[in-house]
Design a protein around this motif. Structure first.
Motif, PDB file in Angstrom:
ATOM      1  N   ASN A 274       0.973  -1.436   0.100  1.00 50.67           N
ATOM      2  CA  ASN A 274       0.235  -0.199  -0.134  1.00 50.67           C
ATOM      3  C   ASN A 274       0.908   1.216   0.281  1.00 50.67           C
ATOM      4  O   ASN A 274       0.654   2.351  -0.936  1.00 50.67           O
ATOM      5  CB  ASN A 274      -0.991   0.258   1.376  1.00 50.67           C
ATOM      6  N   GLN A 275       2.071   1.086   0.867  1.00 49.79           N
ATOM      7  CA  GLN A 275       3.041   2.775   1.054  1.00 49.79           C
ATOM      8  C   GLN A 275       2.814   2.515  -0.254  1.00 49.79           C
ATOM      9  O   GLN A 275       3.261   4.047  -0.695  1.00 49.79           O
ATOM     10  CB  GLN A 275       4.033   2.275   1.875  1.00 49.79           C
ATOM     11  N   LEU A 276       3.943   1.763  -1.758  1.00 47.18           N
ATOM     12  CA  LEU A 276       4.486   2.157  -2.570  1.00 47.18           C
ATOM     13  C   LEU A 276       3.371   2.597  -3.286  1.00 47.18           C
ATOM     14  O   LEU A 276       3.699   3.101  -4.502  1.00 47.18           O
ATOM     15  CB  LEU A 276       4.445   0.824  -3.288  1.00 47.18           C
ATOM     16  N   ALA A 277       2.301   1.829  -3.608  1.00 48.89           N
ATOM     17  CA  ALA A 277       0.940   1.877  -4.688  1.00 48.89           C
ATOM     18  C   ALA A 277       0.981   3.966  -3.802  1.00 48.89           C
ATOM     19  O   ALA A 277       0.752   4.342  -5.021  1.00 48.89           O
ATOM     20  CB  ALA A 277      -0.167   1.765  -4.665  1.00 48.89           C
ATOM     21  N   GLU A 278       0.650   4.333  -2.619  1.00 46.18           N
ATOM     22  CA  GLU A 278       0.448   5.566  -2.897  1.00 46.18           C
ATOM     23  C   GLU A 278       2.048   5.971  -2.910  1.00 46.18           C
ATOM     24  O   GLU A 278       1.375   7.769  -3.417  1.00 46.18           O
ATOM     25  CB  GLU A 278       0.342   6.115  -1.089  1.00 46.18           C
ATOM     26  N   THR A 279       2.375   6.312  -3.110  1.00 45.46           N
ATOM     27  CA  THR A 279       4.023   6.689  -3.578  1.00 45.46           C
ATOM     28  C   THR A 279       3.887   6.563  -4.782  1.00 45.46           C
ATOM     29  O   THR A 279       4.827   7.932  -5.367  1.00 45.46           O
ATOM     30  CB  THR A 279       4.980   5.936  -2.986  1.00 45.46           C
ATOM     31  N   VAL A 280       3.810   6.032  -5.225  1.00 44.12           N
ATOM     32  CA  VAL A 280       3.327   6.227  -6.849  1.00 44.12           C
ATOM     33  C   VAL A 280       2.142   6.741  -7.552  1.00 44.12           C
ATOM     34  O   VAL A 280       2.734   8.065  -8.597  1.00 44.12           O
ATOM     35  CB  VAL A 280       3.197   4.448  -7.869  1.00 44.12           C
ATOM     36  N   LYS A 281       1.443   6.675  -6.621  1.00 44.10           N
ATOM     37  CA  LYS A 281      -0.129   7.380  -7.591  1.00 44.10           C
ATOM     38  C   LYS A 281       0.090   9.127  -7.194  1.00 44.10           C
ATOM     39  O   LYS A 281       0.295  10.289  -7.728  1.00 44.10           O
ATOM     40  CB  LYS A 281      -0.762   7.193  -5.651  1.00 44.10           C
ATOM     41  N   ASN A 282       1.157   9.803  -5.872  1.00 42.10           N
ATOM     42  CA  ASN A 282       1.714  10.828  -5.582  1.00 42.10           C
ATOM     43  C   ASN A 282       2.715  11.550  -6.904  1.00 42.10           C
ATOM     44  O   ASN A 282       2.049  12.755  -7.014  1.00 42.10           O
ATOM     45  CB  ASN A 282       1.713  10.793  -4.849  1.00 42.10           C
ATOM     46  N   SER A 283       3.589  10.231  -6.822  1.00 43.09           N
ATOM     47  CA  SER A 283       4.836  11.061  -7.480  1.00 43.09           C
ATOM     48  C   SER A 283       4.012  10.586  -8.839  1.00 43.09           C
ATOM     49  O   SER A 283       4.463  12.304  -9.848  1.00 43.09           O
ATOM     50  CB  SER A 283       5.774  10.053  -7.352  1.00 43.09           C
ATOM     51  N   TYR A 284       3.058  10.322  -9.602  1.00 42.75           N
ATOM     52  CA  TYR A 284       2.269  10.051 -10.678  1.00 42.75           C
ATOM     53  C   TYR A 284       1.725  12.031 -11.042  1.00 42.75           C
ATOM     54  O   TYR A 284       2.044  12.850 -11.919  1.00 42.75           O
ATOM     55  CB  TYR A 284       1.699   9.120 -11.122  1.00 42.75           C
TER      56      TYR A 284
ATOM     57  N   HIS B  40       2.145  14.492  -9.156  1.00 43.03           N
ATOM     58  CA  HIS B  40       2.603  15.707  -9.157  1.00 43.03           C
ATOM     59  C   HIS B  40       3.622  15.961 -10.560  1.00 43.03           C
ATOM     60  O   HIS B  40       4.000  17.124 -10.698  1.00 43.03           O
ATOM     61  CB  HIS B  40       4.412  15.493  -8.069  1.00 43.03           C
ATOM     62  N   LEU B  41       3.936  14.767 -10.670  1.00 39.21           N
ATOM     63  CA  LEU B  41       4.965  14.688 -11.899  1.00 39.21           C
ATOM     64  C   LEU B  41       3.947  15.716 -13.337  1.00 39.21           C
ATOM     65  O   LEU B  41       4.309  16.002 -14.713  1.00 39.21           O
ATOM     66  CB  LEU B  41       5.708  13.393 -12.434  1.00 39.21           C
ATOM     67  N   THR B  42       3.129  14.850 -13.339  1.00 37.72           N
ATOM     68  CA  THR B  42       2.076  14.986 -14.525  1.00 37.72           C
ATOM     69  C   THR B  42       0.829  16.034 -14.915  1.00 37.72           C
ATOM     70  O   THR B  42       0.199  16.721 -15.619  1.00 37.72           O
ATOM     71  CB  THR B  42       1.299  14.063 -15.170  1.00 37.72           C
ATOM     72  N   GLY B  43       0.733  15.798 -12.766  1.00 34.02           N
ATOM     73  CA  GLY B  43      -0.960  17.311 -13.563  1.00 34.02           C
ATOM     74  C   GLY B  43      -2.047  16.605 -13.353  1.00 34.02           C
ATOM     75  O   GLY B  43      -3.475  16.924 -12.801  1.00 34.02           O
ATOM     76  N   LYS B  44      -2.043  14.449 -13.337  1.00 31.87           N
ATOM     77  CA  LYS B  44      -3.486  13.902 -14.120  1.00 31.87           C
ATOM     78  C   LYS B  44      -3.536  13.365 -12.877  1.00 31.87           C
ATOM     79  O   LYS B  44      -2.666  12.537 -12.043  1.00 31.87           O
ATOM     80  CB  LYS B  44      -2.933  13.057 -14.976  1.00 31.87           C
ATOM     81  N   PRO B  45      -4.657  13.106 -12.917  1.00 28.41           N
ATOM     82  CA  PRO B  45      -4.955  12.214 -11.743  1.00 28.41           C
ATOM     83  C   PRO B  45      -4.628  10.272 -11.682  1.00 28.41           C
ATOM     84  O   PRO B  45      -4.782   9.979 -12.764  1.00 28.41           O
ATOM     85  CB  PRO B  45      -6.247  12.123 -11.320  1.00 28.41           C
ATOM     86  N   ALA B  46      -4.539  10.030 -10.752  1.00 27.60           N
ATOM     87  CA  ALA B  46      -4.218   8.784 -10.756  1.00 27.60           C
ATOM     88  C   ALA B  46      -4.879   7.452  -9.791  1.00 27.60           C
ATOM     89  O   ALA B  46      -4.885   8.634  -8.436  1.00 27.60           O
ATOM     90  CB  ALA B  46      -2.535   8.750 -10.258  1.00 27.60           C
ATOM     91  N   ARG B  47      -5.716   6.636  -9.883  1.00 29.91           N
ATOM     92  CA  ARG B  47      -5.770   5.686  -9.681  1.00 29.91           C
ATOM     93  C   ARG B  47      -5.590   4.425  -8.589  1.00 29.91           C
ATOM     94  O   ARG B  47      -5.453   3.585  -9.386  1.00 29.91           O
ATOM     95  CB  ARG B  47      -7.613   5.660  -9.862  1.00 29.91           C
ATOM     96  N   ILE B  48      -6.068   4.400  -7.768  1.00 25.89           N
ATOM     97  CA  ILE B  48      -5.837   2.939  -6.381  1.00 25.89           C
ATOM     98  C   ILE B  48      -6.854   1.849  -6.186  1.00 25.89           C
ATOM     99  O   ILE B  48      -7.484   2.461  -6.254  1.00 25.89           O
ATOM    100  CB  ILE B  48      -4.963   2.994  -5.224  1.00 25.89           C
ATOM    101  N   GLU B  49      -6.938   0.559  -7.278  1.00 23.45           N
ATOM    102  CA  GLU B  49      -7.964  -0.330  -7.159  1.00 23.45           C
ATOM    103  C   GLU B  49      -7.007  -1.612  -6.812  1.00 23.45           C
ATOM    104  O   GLU B  49      -6.234  -2.714  -7.052  1.00 23.45           O
ATOM    105  CB  GLU B  49      -8.184  -0.749  -8.372  1.00 23.45           C
ATOM    106  N   HIS B  50      -8.163  -2.028  -5.214  1.00 24.55           N
ATOM    107  CA  HIS B  50      -7.463  -3.501  -4.622  1.00 24.55           C
ATOM    108  C   HIS B  50      -8.355  -4.622  -5.520  1.00 24.55           C
ATOM    109  O   HIS B  50      -9.399  -4.536  -6.117  1.00 24.55           O
ATOM    110  CB  HIS B  50      -7.372  -3.064  -3.187  1.00 24.55           C
TER     111      HIS B  50
END
Ligand SMILES: NC(=O)c1ccc[n+]([C@@H]2O[C@H](COP(=O)([O-])OP(=O)(O)OC[C@H]3O[C@@H](n4cnc5c(N)ncnc54)[C@H](O)[C@@H]3O)[C@@H](O)[C@H]2O)c1
Length: 405
Positions: free
Chosen positions: A315-325, A327-337
């Motif tokens: 979960n920590q990794l998924a959150e970090t990828v989401k936030n980084s993406y 931040h980098l692109t200004g586009k939203p990313a979504r986490i889905e278990h």
């Protein structure tokens, strides 16, 4: 002398070593070869190209295009003058490994040449037995070849932190002191692997410990965490990328999450996402292996290193990828278990030691956040390839459904 590595404090050896890399065409093998050459060592490699073939078998490909081995060697020579000798062959064939050891007479053999995917080993009986056979036979071949042709050569073998499983106590580096019925001994820490692949690594560890016991071959058995990243100093300097797998069989968690974000797909932790593992960047994996090669065990010693920078939950990794993406692109990313294809604890205690490599000078050099930004930006150059591989990313290999028929 070429390329002093800025990240750690090892001066170049006056005497260059002869280092044989089994599995030189792989994700870790190629950047390791570049790095060792830059440090002044003589490098030779063996590979059967199994990973290229097996990744194609599941309908996938490296998300970052890689050159053929022939082209890799030519281009490296053009750019740096480095020469690399290469033998194409399968290390589970004793002739290949005996010839390689006899001809090159390495001071150190880094053994990476194994089937390295847990899901691949769980597809069914054929893949399970192939993984167990090839991995174990390759390692035993290596031990015999060294004993017969080049005694004293250091075996630096890649195992995995997954050998230990997730016990409810701290994990030492290989051995621990036990008191039982009033007596004490130092014994191998129990292994409790979670796939046929991981068990093949446990069997390798036992076999190497035995080979060391009877023939005194110096061995470093590395319990490595999950590696992430697209780049190292040398990959960038020589524009010579390493493979980067993102599918459900060959892609490791963080690498897959980054590809999902770049491909506008949801980031999909398996199950509750509380699974915690040790992780390290590709650059740091190379740093650790270089330290282990350049600072070999004592004569006749068998040592075990736990090798990772930090442990994180999925979960920590998924959150970090989401936030980084974002931040980098200004586009939203979504986490889905999604349903967990593996059989494993989804929330558990995890506290492994990682002391021995630090005592030898290892210092983590890249932060998770910096590395994720670099992966995202490297992958976005190959978005069209990721789009084509979309069907390979979601889990299809379920441990419970693995079957012989
Ligand atoms: N990448 C990780 O996150 C990770 C983590 C822990 C341990 N490891 C271990 O590190 C080693 C290298 O991993 P990697 O990610 O570079 O894998 P990889 O599959 O990219 O590289 C392995 C290389 O070995 C070759 N190979 C496989 N079997 C062979 C055989 N029988 N004979 C000759 N060549 C053979 C493959 O073609 C490939 O080029 C593996 O043993 C793996 O289990 C990797």
């Amino acid at each position: 002398m070429p390329g002093q590595n800025k990240h750690y404090n090892l001066s170049l050896h006056n005497d260059a070593m002869r280092i044989l890399i089994l599995g030189i065409d792989g994700y870790i093998g190629w950047p390791l070869a570049l790095h060792l050459l830059e440090r002044g060592h003589e490098v030779s490699g063996v590979d059967s190209f199994y990973t290229r073939k097996r990744v194609r078998e599941v309908g996938s490909d490296s998300a970052i295009p890689i050159m053929s081995m022939e082209r890799r060697i030519e281009s490296l020579k053009e750019m740096s003058g480095h020469k690399l000798s290469f033998i194409r062959g399968d290390v589970s064939n004793p002739r290949i490994i005996y010839d390689a050891i006899k001809e090159f007479k390495p001071d150190c053999t880094v053994h990476l040449a194994e089937q390295r995917s847990a899901p691949y080993s769980m597809i069914g009986l054929k893949q399970a037995t192939e993984t167990l056979q090839k991995n174990m036979i390759g390692t035993v071949n290596l031990a015999y070849a060294i004993k017969d042709m080049n005694p004293g050569c250091h075996i630096l073998k890649l195992g995995t932190m997954g050998e230990y499983g997730t016990p409810n106590i701290d994990i030492p580096e290989g051995f621990f002191e036990v008191e039982y019925r009033g007596r004490k001994d130092t014994l191998p820490f129990p292994r409790n692997a979670g796939s046929w692949y991981h068990w093949s690594k446990v069997h390798d560890s036992n076999n190497l410990m035995f080979a060391n016991n009877v023939w005194k071959i110096p061995v470093t058995d590395v319990m490595q965490g999950v590696v992430y990243g697209t780049s190292t100093e040398e990959i960038d300097r020589f524009s010579s990328p390493t493979r980067f797998d993102i599918d459900e069989v060959w892609g490791t968690a963080l690498n897959r999450f980054c590809a999902q974000a770049v491909g506008d797909m949801p980031i999909t932790p398996y199950g509750k996402g509380g699974q915690t593992r040790g992780f390290l960047s590709l650059t740091d994996s190379i740093q650790c292996l270089t330290i282990a090669a350049e600072k070999p065990p004592e004569k006749g010693e068998y040592r075990v290193f736990n090798q990772f920078d930090e442990y994180y939950s999925v979960n920590q990794l998924a959150e970090t990828v989401k936030n980084s993406y974002e931040h980098l692109t200004g586009k939203p990313a979504r986490i889905e278990h999604v349903e967990n294809p593996r059989i494993e604890k989804e929330a558990h205690y995890y506290r492994p030691d990682m002391i021995k490599l630090r005592n030898l000078g290892y210092r983590p050099s890249r932060s998770l956040e910096t590395e994720i930004l670099k992966i995202l930006s490297d992958l976005s150059k190959h978005k069209s390839r990721i789009d084509k591989l979309k069907n390979c990313i979601m889990p299809k290999t379920f441990w419970a459904k693995s079957s012989g028929i």
